[in-house]
Design a protein around this motif. Structure first.
Motif, PDB file in Angstrom:
ATOM      1  N   GLY A 179     -33.039 -20.118  -1.039  1.00 28.21           N
ATOM      2  CA  GLY A 179     -31.967 -19.447  -0.259  1.00 28.21           C
ATOM      3  C   GLY A 179     -32.085 -19.911   1.328  1.00 28.21           C
ATOM      4  N   ASP A 180     -31.582 -19.069   2.043  1.00 31.17           N
ATOM      5  CA  ASP A 180     -31.939 -19.284   3.421  1.00 31.17           C
ATOM      6  C   ASP A 180     -33.175 -19.086   3.992  1.00 31.17           C
ATOM      7  OD1 ASP A 180     -29.120 -20.146   3.387  1.00 31.17           O
ATOM      8  OD2 ASP A 180     -28.467 -18.073   3.796  1.00 31.17           O
ATOM      9  N   GLU A 181     -33.931 -18.453   3.044  1.00 27.10           N
ATOM     10  CA  GLU A 181     -35.336 -18.040   3.640  1.00 27.10           C
ATOM     11  C   GLU A 181     -36.330 -19.091   3.575  1.00 27.10           C
ATOM     12  OE1 GLU A 181     -36.309 -14.010   2.200  1.00 27.10           O
ATOM     13  OE2 GLU A 181     -34.131 -13.652   1.940  1.00 27.10           O
ATOM     14  N   ALA A 182     -37.476 -18.899   4.362  1.00 32.79           N
ATOM     15  CA  ALA A 182     -38.598 -20.159   4.075  1.00 32.79           C
ATOM     16  C   ALA A 182     -39.783 -19.391   3.978  1.00 32.79           C
ATOM     17  CB  ALA A 182     -38.539 -20.838   5.387  1.00 32.79           C
ATOM     18  N   TYR A 183     -40.637 -19.725   2.924  1.00 34.60           N
ATOM     19  CA  TYR A 183     -41.865 -19.202   2.545  1.00 34.60           C
ATOM     20  C   TYR A 183     -42.905 -20.519   2.827  1.00 34.60           C
ATOM     21  CZ  TYR A 183     -39.449 -15.094   0.930  1.00 34.60           C
ATOM     22  OH  TYR A 183     -38.938 -13.729   1.095  1.00 34.60           O
ATOM     23  N   GLY A 184     -44.254 -19.906   2.893  1.00 33.24           N
ATOM     24  CA  GLY A 184     -45.040 -21.134   2.990  1.00 33.24           C
ATOM     25  C   GLY A 184     -46.357 -20.853   2.058  1.00 33.24           C
ATOM     26  N   ILE A 185     -46.953 -21.921   1.437  1.00 34.91           N
ATOM     27  CA  ILE A 185     -48.161 -21.858   0.759  1.00 34.91           C
ATOM     28  C   ILE A 185     -48.965 -22.825   1.478  1.00 34.91           C
ATOM     29  CG2 ILE A 185     -49.451 -21.984  -1.464  1.00 34.91           C
ATOM     30  CD1 ILE A 185     -46.986 -20.950  -3.019  1.00 34.91           C
ATOM     31  N   GLU A 186     -50.233 -22.499   1.737  1.00 35.24           N
ATOM     32  CA  GLU A 186     -51.237 -23.494   2.065  1.00 35.24           C
ATOM     33  C   GLU A 186     -51.478 -24.608   1.133  1.00 35.24           C
ATOM     34  OE1 GLU A 186     -55.163 -22.627   4.402  1.00 35.24           O
ATOM     35  OE2 GLU A 186     -54.520 -20.567   3.646  1.00 35.24           O
ATOM     36  N   ILE A 187     -51.360 -26.004   1.723  1.00 39.15           N
ATOM     37  CA  ILE A 187     -51.121 -27.108   0.814  1.00 39.15           C
ATOM     38  C   ILE A 187     -52.339 -27.214  -0.082  1.00 39.15           C
ATOM     39  CG2 ILE A 187     -52.412 -28.460   2.479  1.00 39.15           C
ATOM     40  CD1 ILE A 187     -50.166 -30.772   1.920  1.00 39.15           C
ATOM     41  N   SER A 188     -53.698 -26.591   0.320  1.00 38.73           N
ATOM     42  CA  SER A 188     -54.619 -26.660  -0.701  1.00 38.73           C
ATOM     43  C   SER A 188     -54.296 -26.136  -2.152  1.00 38.73           C
ATOM     44  CB  SER A 188     -55.991 -26.113  -0.168  1.00 38.73           C
ATOM     45  OG  SER A 188     -55.794 -24.616   0.296  1.00 38.73           O
ATOM     46  N   ALA A 231     -45.226  -6.287   4.794  1.00 38.68           N
ATOM     47  CA  ALA A 231     -46.155  -6.173   3.675  1.00 38.68           C
ATOM     48  C   ALA A 231     -45.486  -5.899   2.380  1.00 38.68           C
ATOM     49  CB  ALA A 231     -47.554  -5.451   3.848  1.00 38.68           C
ATOM     50  N   ARG A 232     -45.695  -6.803   1.230  1.00 41.14           N
ATOM     51  CA  ARG A 232     -45.199  -6.396  -0.059  1.00 41.14           C
ATOM     52  C   ARG A 232     -46.467  -6.249  -1.085  1.00 41.14           C
ATOM     53  NH1 ARG A 232     -40.001  -7.802  -2.232  1.00 41.14           N
ATOM     54  NH2 ARG A 232     -41.202  -8.013  -4.156  1.00 41.14           N
ATOM     55  N   GLU A 233     -46.549  -5.546  -1.765  1.00 40.27           N
ATOM     56  CA  GLU A 233     -47.361  -5.453  -2.830  1.00 40.27           C
ATOM     57  C   GLU A 233     -48.836  -5.756  -2.362  1.00 40.27           C
ATOM     58  OE1 GLU A 233     -46.121  -7.387  -6.445  1.00 40.27           O
ATOM     59  OE2 GLU A 233     -44.005  -6.931  -6.066  1.00 40.27           O
ATOM     60  N   GLY A 234     -49.389  -4.823  -1.571  1.00 38.97           N
ATOM     61  CA  GLY A 234     -50.568  -5.035  -1.010  1.00 38.97           C
ATOM     62  C   GLY A 234     -50.811  -6.178   0.077  1.00 38.97           C
ATOM     63  N   GLU A 235     -51.378  -7.259  -0.425  1.00 44.25           N
ATOM     64  CA  GLU A 235     -51.779  -8.465   0.514  1.00 44.25           C
ATOM     65  C   GLU A 235     -51.075  -9.556   0.216  1.00 44.25           C
ATOM     66  OE1 GLU A 235     -54.480  -8.195   3.005  1.00 44.25           O
ATOM     67  OE2 GLU A 235     -54.535  -6.090   2.617  1.00 44.25           O
ATOM     68  N   LEU A 236     -49.852  -9.612  -0.295  1.00 42.05           N
ATOM     69  CA  LEU A 236     -49.060 -10.675  -0.663  1.00 42.05           C
ATOM     70  C   LEU A 236     -48.635 -11.350   0.346  1.00 42.05           C
ATOM     71  CD1 LEU A 236     -47.647 -12.080  -3.248  1.00 42.05           C
ATOM     72  CD2 LEU A 236     -45.626 -10.785  -2.813  1.00 42.05           C
ATOM     73  N   ILE A 237     -48.257 -11.004   1.372  1.00 33.38           N
ATOM     74  CA  ILE A 237     -47.993 -11.815   2.717  1.00 33.38           C
ATOM     75  C   ILE A 237     -49.218 -11.764   3.474  1.00 33.38           C
ATOM     76  CG2 ILE A 237     -46.577 -11.702   4.723  1.00 33.38           C
ATOM     77  CD1 ILE A 237     -44.326 -10.305   3.137  1.00 33.38           C
ATOM     78  N   LEU A 238     -49.503 -13.090   3.816  1.00 31.79           N
ATOM     79  CA  LEU A 238     -50.759 -13.310   4.775  1.00 31.79           C
ATOM     80  C   LEU A 238     -50.227 -13.314   6.398  1.00 31.79           C
ATOM     81  CD1 LEU A 238     -52.148 -16.392   2.840  1.00 31.79           C
ATOM     82  CD2 LEU A 238     -53.161 -14.073   3.093  1.00 31.79           C
ATOM     83  N   MET A 260     -38.647 -18.542  11.147  1.00 34.47           N
ATOM     84  CA  MET A 260     -39.766 -17.776  10.784  1.00 34.47           C
ATOM     85  C   MET A 260     -40.054 -18.164   9.157  1.00 34.47           C
ATOM     86  SD  MET A 260     -38.861 -13.653  12.063  1.00 34.47           S
ATOM     87  CE  MET A 260     -38.053 -13.347  10.661  1.00 34.47           C
ATOM     88  N   ILE A 261     -41.495 -18.299   8.868  1.00 32.46           N
ATOM     89  CA  ILE A 261     -41.626 -18.800   7.591  1.00 32.46           C
ATOM     90  C   ILE A 261     -42.951 -17.722   7.084  1.00 32.46           C
ATOM     91  CG2 ILE A 261     -42.971 -20.526   6.239  1.00 32.46           C
ATOM     92  CD1 ILE A 261     -41.926 -22.533   8.643  1.00 32.46           C
ATOM     93  N   VAL A 262     -42.422 -16.959   6.358  1.00 30.20           N
ATOM     94  CA  VAL A 262     -43.484 -16.155   5.466  1.00 30.20           C
ATOM     95  C   VAL A 262     -44.517 -16.749   4.671  1.00 30.20           C
ATOM     96  CG1 VAL A 262     -43.441 -14.148   4.027  1.00 30.20           C
ATOM     97  CG2 VAL A 262     -41.500 -14.336   5.395  1.00 30.20           C
ATOM     98  N   ILE A 263     -45.771 -16.612   5.106  1.00 37.14           N
ATOM     99  CA  ILE A 263     -46.862 -17.373   4.280  1.00 37.14           C
ATOM    100  C   ILE A 263     -47.275 -16.305   3.256  1.00 37.14           C
ATOM    101  CG2 ILE A 263     -48.985 -18.405   4.689  1.00 37.14           C
ATOM    102  CD1 ILE A 263     -48.407 -18.992   7.314  1.00 37.14           C
ATOM    103  N   ILE A 264     -47.238 -16.794   2.018  1.00 39.09           N
ATOM    104  CA  ILE A 264     -47.629 -15.929   0.966  1.00 39.09           C
ATOM    105  C   ILE A 264     -49.000 -16.367   0.435  1.00 39.09           C
ATOM    106  CG2 ILE A 264     -45.434 -14.979   0.444  1.00 39.09           C
ATOM    107  CD1 ILE A 264     -45.091 -17.169  -1.605  1.00 39.09           C
ATOM    108  N   ASP A 265     -49.756 -15.404  -0.187  1.00 43.02           N
ATOM    109  CA  ASP A 265     -51.006 -15.700  -0.619  1.00 43.02           C
ATOM    110  C   ASP A 265     -50.915 -15.845  -2.323  1.00 43.02           C
ATOM    111  OD1 ASP A 265     -53.789 -15.534  -1.838  1.00 43.02           O
ATOM    112  OD2 ASP A 265     -54.008 -13.681  -0.755  1.00 43.02           O
TER     113      ASP A 265
END
Length: 152
Positions: free
Chosen positions: A16-25, A115-122, A131-136
Motif C-alpha cells: 500500500g502506502d507503506e514501505a518495509y525493508g529486508i536486508e538484500i542478503s 515493535a510487533r511480535e517481539g523482535e519482528l521490527i529491527l 520512513m522504511i520499517v526494516i523487518i527481521d
C-alpha cells in the motif's frame, strides 16, 4: 537479530502506502506473481504453495502477516523469494521499489509502539523523507515455521 554497525543494503517492499525493508542478503529473487494452490486449513496469511524453478514454496501474504489492509493484486505485485537459512518462502508484496544503502545513523531502534511480535521490527530508517520499517525475516518466518512446514 540486530542491525549491523555498518551500512546495509535493503530491498524496499511496498505494501500500500507503506514501505518495509529486508536486508538484500535474505532475498533470493524477485518474480512476477505465480499461480498458487491453496492449502486446506492454512492460516489467513498463507496464500498456499507455488512451484518456482522446480521448488515448492509456501506463499505468505506479507500484508496479512503484518496486519496491513489487504488489496487486490496489481501488475506491480511481486513474489519476493526470501531465504533465511534452511527456510525459503515466497512473500507476496504490492511492489518492490528500490535497493537502498542505509547507514546506522539513519535507523532508529523500534520502540514499544512500533515493535510487533517481539523482535519482528529491527528498526525504522529515515531516508529521503521516507520512513522504511526494516523487518527481521528470521522472526517474520520463525513464528510461522510449524505452519510453513505443514504446507510443504
Amino acid at each position: 537479530m540486530p542491525l549491523s554497525d555498518s551500512t546495509i543494503q535493503v530491498v524496499v517492499l511496498e505494501l500500500g502506502d507503506e514501505a518495509y525493508g529486508i536486508e538484500i542478503s535474505h532475498i533470493q529473487e524477485i518474480v512476477r506473481l505465480q499461480p498458487t494452490r491453496s492449502v486446506p486449513d492454512a492460516p489467513a496469511d498463507i496464500d498456499g504453495i507455488t512451484c518456482l524453478r522446480g521448488a515448492t514454496l509456501p506463499v505468505v501474504d506479507l500484508r496479512r502477516r503484518l496486519g496491513v489492509r489487504t488489496a487486490a493484486a496489481s501488475p506491480h505485485s511481486r513474489l519476493v523469494v526470501t531465504d533465511v537459512g534452511i527456510e525459503t518462502v515466497a512473500l507476496v508484496v504490492d511492489g518492490v521499489s528500490e535497493i537502498l544503502s542505509i547507514s546506522p545513523d539513519q535507523v532508529d531502534a523500534p520502540d514499544a509502539l512500533t515493535a510487533r511480535e517481539g523482535e519482528l521490527i529491527l528498526g525504522v530508517a529515515k531516508v529521503n523523507g521516507r520512513m522504511i520499517v526494516i523487518i527481521d525475516p528470521y522472526m517474520l518466518l520463525e513464528q510461522r515455521r510449524p505452519l510453513l512446514e505443514a504446507v510443504r
